[in-house]
Design a protein around this motif. Structure first.
Motif, PDB file in Angstrom:
ATOM      1  N   LEU A 174       2.911 -20.359  29.031  1.00 62.55           N
ATOM      2  CA  LEU A 174       4.744 -20.406  28.903  1.00 62.55           C
ATOM      3  C   LEU A 174       5.170 -21.713  29.466  1.00 62.55           C
ATOM      4  CD1 LEU A 174       7.521 -20.812  27.599  1.00 62.55           C
ATOM      5  CD2 LEU A 174       7.758 -18.665  29.442  1.00 62.55           C
ATOM      6  N   ARG A 175       4.069 -21.524  30.828  1.00 59.04           N
ATOM      7  CA  ARG A 175       3.412 -22.754  31.555  1.00 59.04           C
ATOM      8  C   ARG A 175       3.426 -24.078  31.030  1.00 59.04           C
ATOM      9  NH1 ARG A 175       5.059 -21.097  36.569  1.00 59.04           N
ATOM     10  NH2 ARG A 175       4.481 -18.851  37.043  1.00 59.04           N
ATOM     11  N   ARG A 178       6.313 -25.158  28.715  1.00 55.70           N
ATOM     12  CA  ARG A 178       7.768 -25.824  29.611  1.00 55.70           C
ATOM     13  C   ARG A 178       7.657 -27.484  29.722  1.00 55.70           C
ATOM     14  NH1 ARG A 178      11.858 -24.163  29.470  1.00 55.70           N
ATOM     15  NH2 ARG A 178      12.348 -26.148  28.253  1.00 55.70           N
ATOM     16  N   GLU A 179       5.904 -27.462  30.306  1.00 48.20           N
ATOM     17  CA  GLU A 179       5.705 -29.280  30.287  1.00 48.20           C
ATOM     18  C   GLU A 179       5.346 -29.887  29.048  1.00 48.20           C
ATOM     19  OE1 GLU A 179       1.995 -28.901  31.897  1.00 48.20           O
ATOM     20  OE2 GLU A 179       2.055 -27.474  33.615  1.00 48.20           O
ATOM     21  N   SER A 181       7.834 -29.313  26.327  1.00 49.66           N
ATOM     22  CA  SER A 181       9.313 -30.092  26.181  1.00 49.66           C
ATOM     23  C   SER A 181       9.690 -30.710  27.372  1.00 49.66           C
ATOM     24  CB  SER A 181       9.992 -27.983  27.010  1.00 49.66           C
ATOM     25  OG  SER A 181      11.366 -28.540  26.988  1.00 49.66           O
ATOM     26  N   GLY A 182       9.243 -30.475  29.115  1.00 52.12           N
ATOM     27  CA  GLY A 182       9.350 -31.760  29.351  1.00 52.12           C
ATOM     28  C   GLY A 182       9.689 -32.716  29.133  1.00 52.12           C
ATOM     29  N   LEU A 188      12.619 -24.947  24.009  1.00 49.91           N
ATOM     30  CA  LEU A 188      11.843 -24.434  23.329  1.00 49.91           C
ATOM     31  C   LEU A 188      12.238 -22.984  22.447  1.00 49.91           C
ATOM     32  CD1 LEU A 188       9.474 -23.936  27.005  1.00 49.91           C
ATOM     33  CD2 LEU A 188       9.142 -24.782  25.146  1.00 49.91           C
ATOM     34  N   LEU A 205      11.462 -19.251  33.537  1.00 43.43           N
ATOM     35  CA  LEU A 205      10.831 -20.174  33.276  1.00 43.43           C
ATOM     36  C   LEU A 205      12.322 -20.870  32.269  1.00 43.43           C
ATOM     37  CD1 LEU A 205       7.073 -19.505  32.664  1.00 43.43           C
ATOM     38  CD2 LEU A 205       8.528 -20.685  35.232  1.00 43.43           C
ATOM     39  N   LEU A 206      13.394 -20.512  31.320  1.00 40.42           N
ATOM     40  CA  LEU A 206      13.654 -20.928  30.766  1.00 40.42           C
ATOM     41  C   LEU A 206      14.983 -21.525  30.845  1.00 40.42           C
ATOM     42  CD1 LEU A 206      13.661 -17.658  27.881  1.00 40.42           C
ATOM     43  CD2 LEU A 206      11.562 -19.938  28.573  1.00 40.42           C
ATOM     44  N   GLN A 207      15.467 -22.887  30.131  1.00 48.83           N
ATOM     45  CA  GLN A 207      15.963 -23.459  30.728  1.00 48.83           C
ATOM     46  C   GLN A 207      17.145 -23.678  29.432  1.00 48.83           C
ATOM     47  OE1 GLN A 207      14.554 -27.789  31.420  1.00 48.83           O
ATOM     48  NE2 GLN A 207      13.211 -26.826  33.502  1.00 48.83           N
ATOM     49  N   ASP A 210      16.670 -23.567  25.711  1.00 51.75           N
ATOM     50  CA  ASP A 210      15.800 -23.118  25.483  1.00 51.75           C
ATOM     51  C   ASP A 210      16.578 -21.559  24.522  1.00 51.75           C
ATOM     52  OD1 ASP A 210      13.853 -25.083  26.287  1.00 51.75           O
ATOM     53  OD2 ASP A 210      13.932 -23.654  28.017  1.00 51.75           O
TER      54      ASP A 210
END
Length: 377
Positions: A174-175, A178-179, A181-182, A188, A205-207, A210
């Protein structure tokens, strides 16, 4: 599709159909577009038979399906889970990674159903069900190349974050997602399920934008306390704009949890099926109409239920035309009925409920043609 009924000529009318609000209208379709929306009985053109009195909405959107038939167990034919069920747009939820996304895109071109996709961050996709358990299966450059090639097809990235998928790697996949996604600007969709990792490690960790899919699952590692109160991490996620998606599936929808969510005011964002061949033929999903019926049985209004597969989904996708009925737009419609009929419903935990109101898909307008549904409930 069997029993297809097509109007002859380029102009036809859906006569005396009913909006979800109850207003009865005629919808005139010409050359594949909505030419006119008018009072009942005033539409000019060839009327379609046997649709008067049915409800009409913009075409149903299923935000979580598995439509790559080569993969087992998570695969199915596109139109079997699309237009045949009253669903005009499906979003494949990460069946394919970078190695097979081109094949999914190619097969979508042969279907009546509109297809979009989340790209699995694992290059192998659902070829295996532990697709995030080995670091070498996540290749960031392959992900980015797939996104460049299929930018109009891919709507986000998919990461399945549960024990059977990630193995001993915990939240590390997931990390990485996240990278990615950025770096790509894509949101996500995150599958939640059995731990480890613990749900309290995952959700922070979700924004914004997401998606948490399977948010109504009844597993121990879920988003609600034993007394039904939502975890604070869920409230916090909603506050920062994280989207909730049902993703019913074989193991991810609980009547008990859904009742708790409703009781505590957790909003209904999108209803999706997580449908594939096994749970379509053998349950507990069966069809989109069956899943929608479950939400009626929980006490949601018809307007709330249908919005969760039309306007809400279209808004998330950034494609408002998919979630409205408007003159000038490409005709994208679902016709359905609501029957006073006894039906037994089953959730993913085997709990059975009896309801007395049943949604049945009747037909769709997609690609300019009207097609009767083969799956009515």
């Amino acid at each position: 599709m069997s029993d297809r009924k097509e109007a002859s000529g380029s102009r036809y009318v859906l006569p005396e159909v009913k909006r979800v609000s109850g207003e009865i209208i005629d919808i005139v379709i010409e050359d594949g577009r909505i030419a006119e929306i008018t009072d009942a009985g005033k539409g000019s053109g060839q009327p379609l038979k046997d649709v008067a009195g049915a409800y009409v909405s913009s075409g149903w959107i299923d935000m979580h399906v598995h439509a790559f038939p080569e993969f087992d167990p998570y695969g199915d034919e596109i139109d079997e889970i699309g237009v045949k069920q009253g669903v005009t747009t499906i979003v494949d939820a990460g069946s394919c990674g970078a190695e097979r996304i081109a094949d999914l895109a190619a097969s979508s071109e042969q279907a009546k159903t509109k297809v979009l996709a989340f790209l699995n961050i694992s290059r192998i996709g659902l070829l295996r069900i532990d697709e995030l358990s080995r670091p070498e299966w996540i290749d960031k450059e392959q992900v980015k190349e797939a996104l460049r090639r299929f930018s109009d097809f891919i709507v986000g990235l998919k990461a399945r974050i549960s024990r059977s998928v990630v193995g001993e790697r915990g939240v590390e996949p997931l990390r990485i997602a996240r990278e990615l996604s950025g770096e790509t600007g894509l949101p996500l969709m995150v599958h939640i399920g059995s731990g480890p990792p613990d749900i309290r490690e995952v959700i922070p960790l979700l924004q914004r934008k997401d998606i948490i899919t399977h948010y109504l699952n009844g597993k121990k590692n879920n988003l609600f306390e034993a007394d039904g109160r939502p975890l604070q991490i869920l409230n916090d996620a909603i506050a920062r704009g994280v989207h909730l998606d049902v993703g019913h599936g074989t193991a991810s929808f609980s009547f008990r949890v859904a009742e708790a969510a409703k009781r505590h005011g957790i909003g209904l964002h999108t209803i999706s099926t997580d449908i594939y061949r096994g749970n379509r033929l053998n349950g507990p999903v069966y069809s989109m109409a069956n899943v929608l019926t479950k939400f009626l049985s929980l006490g949601y209004t018809l307007e709330e239920t249908i919005a969760a597969v039309t306007s809400h989904a279209a808004e998330w996708l950034g494609r408002p035309e998919l979630g409205r009925i408007q003159a000038g737009d490409v005709a994208n419609l679902t016709l359905f009925t609501v029957e006073n009929e006894r039906v037994e419903l089953i959730d993913s935990e085997g709990e059975r409920r009896v309801a007395n109101c049943l949604i049945k898909a009747k037909g769709v307008v997609a690609g300019g043609e009207y097609m009767e549904c083969e799956v009515r409930a």
